[in-house]
Design a protein around this motif. Structure first.
Motif, mmCIF file in Angstrom:
data_model
loop_
_atom_site.group_PDB
_atom_site.id
_atom_site.type_symbol
_atom_site.label_atom_id
_atom_site.label_comp_id
_atom_site.label_asym_id
_atom_site.label_seq_id
_atom_site.Cartn_x
_atom_site.Cartn_y
_atom_site.Cartn_z
ATOM 1 N N LEU A 111 28.804 53.943 24.139
ATOM 2 C CA LEU A 111 29.853 54.773 24.746
ATOM 3 C C LEU A 111 29.787 54.748 26.263
ATOM 4 O O LEU A 111 30.818 54.587 26.931
ATOM 5 N N PRO A 112 28.643 54.905 26.899
ATOM 6 C CA PRO A 112 28.626 54.823 28.359
ATOM 7 C C PRO A 112 29.079 53.473 28.888
ATOM 8 O O PRO A 112 29.776 53.382 29.890
ATOM 9 N N VAL A 113 28.692 52.412 28.164
ATOM 10 C CA VAL A 113 29.089 51.074 28.604
ATOM 11 C C VAL A 113 30.601 50.917 28.511
ATOM 12 O O VAL A 113 31.260 50.381 29.420
ATOM 13 N N ILE A 114 31.152 51.394 27.408
ATOM 14 C CA ILE A 114 32.611 51.316 27.233
ATOM 15 C C ILE A 114 33.317 52.125 28.318
ATOM 16 O O ILE A 114 34.347 51.715 28.889
ATOM 17 N N GLY A 115 32.794 53.291 28.661
ATOM 18 C CA GLY A 115 33.409 54.117 29.696
ATOM 19 C C GLY A 115 33.381 53.403 31.037
ATOM 20 O O GLY A 115 34.369 53.447 31.814
ATOM 21 N N VAL A 116 32.246 52.776 31.342
ATOM 22 C CA VAL A 116 32.154 52.062 32.610
ATOM 23 C C VAL A 116 33.143 50.906 32.650
ATOM 24 O O VAL A 116 33.833 50.672 33.651
ATOM 25 N N ILE A 117 33.225 50.156 31.550
ATOM 26 C CA ILE A 117 34.173 49.031 31.510
ATOM 27 C C ILE A 117 35.605 49.522 31.676
ATOM 28 O O ILE A 117 36.409 48.934 32.400
ATOM 29 N N ALA A 118 35.941 50.633 31.014
ATOM 30 C CA ALA A 118 37.310 51.177 31.117
ATOM 31 C C ALA A 118 37.607 51.626 32.547
ATOM 32 O O ALA A 118 38.702 51.405 33.078
#
Length: 320
Positions: free
Chosen positions: A5-12
């Protein structure tokens, strides 16, 4: 799953940032210059949403927004000299627009303040040239419009070199300086005083003409009246003499008696006059006899004021 989830948030967030930094909007009153490493790669003059490279840092891709509407700047209290040598104060303004964004960026780095500073210098020089060829009255006459067009035409080549288009040039005010204003006031005052003196001189001249004409008419009227009075007096004298002549012809004795009585009345009227006359004077003949007959030869005329002797009596009154 929880670690993703943190990785996805950063990518978004990165994706959203890239999308946001690659989009720019141009509205109806603007135009945009797209720069890449300081070089112009595109100019957007139509309103809308546009895209660019999303890397604005390190001047990779950058957008400079400039005006796409008519702009104005004023030039106040310009001291100009007219053809007569006098100085005046002029206020003017220039209406312009940026019509060549590439040239505008190259000439003044897209800075409106710098472009207006250069235009102000050129406008000052153009106003001085135009006013220097004319008098002050030209700016207050129908020639004012041609003066503004002339200033505009002189300003256009310099404005074109800056990527600008001059829409119009207007002169808002043309006033006298303080010293020229006083000189103009003194001149106008002298002209008005001279005009007033001319009017007074004309009035005095007209008054003298009217007075002379009136005096001449008075003399003519008085002379005519005297002439008529003399004629009437002569006619009266003639009529009186004719009456006397007629009376004399009708009864000469009575006429002579009447004339003598009138002479007595005028000569002896109560004025205290003393007359010494001979008793047998012709003037007193009606005192001796009512008919005015001369005394008999050898007779002694009675003394004036003595009573006549009674008939048949003696001179001493004894009757003997």
């Amino acid at each position: 799953m929880g670690n993703r989830l943190p990785v996805i948030g950063v990518i978004a967030a990165v994706i959203l940032f890239l999308i946001y930094s690659s989009i720019f909007v141009v509205n109806e009153r603007e135009q945009a210059i797209v720069l890449r490493f300081g070089e112009i790669v595109d100019v957007k003059t139509e309103p809308g949403i546009y895209f660019k490279a999303p890397f604005a840092f390190f001047e990779a891709d950058n957008v400079q927004i400039i005006e796409d509407r008519v702009l104005r700047f004023d030039l106040d209290d310009i001291r100009v000299q007219v053809s007569g040598g006098k100085f005046y104060e002029v206020d003017a303004f220039v209406a312009y627009r940026i019509n060549d964004a590439r040239r505008f960026r190259a000439a003044v780095s897209g800075q409106v303040e710098l472009a207006e500073q250069r235009l102000r210098t050129r406008l000052d020089a153009a106003l001085r040239r135009v006013y220097g060829l004319r008098g002050f009255e030209a700016a207050l006459s129908e020639e004012r419009a041609s003066m503004m067009r002339e200033v505009r035409d002189q300003l256009r080549p310099d404005a074109t070199s800056l990527g600008l288009e001059i829409e119009d040039v207007r002169i808002r005010r043309t006033d006298l300086t303080a010293e020229v204003s006083q000189q103009t006031y003194d001149r106008m005052k002298a002209e008005r005083l001279a005009e007033a003196e001319r009017l007074r001189a004309r009035g005095r001249e007209a008054a003298q003409r009217i007075r002379a004409r009136a005096d001449r008419e008075v003399v003519e009227i008085v002379a005519e009246a005297r002439k008529e009075s003399e004629i009437l007096r002569g006619e009266g004298e003639a009529e009186r003499n004719a009456t006397f002549a007629d009376a004399f012809q009708r009864d000469p004795e009575f006429f002579e008696f009447y004339r003598s009585m009138s002479a007595y009345g005028q000569a002896l009227e109560g004025t205290g006059t003393t007359m010494v006359l001979s008793p047998d004077s012709e003037f007193l003949r009606f005192f001796r006899d009512s008919t005015g007959a001369p005394p008999a030869t050898g007779a002694t005329p009675p003394a004036v004021g003595a009573a006549p002797a009674p008939a048949g009596g003696t001179a001493n009154g004894t009757g003997q």
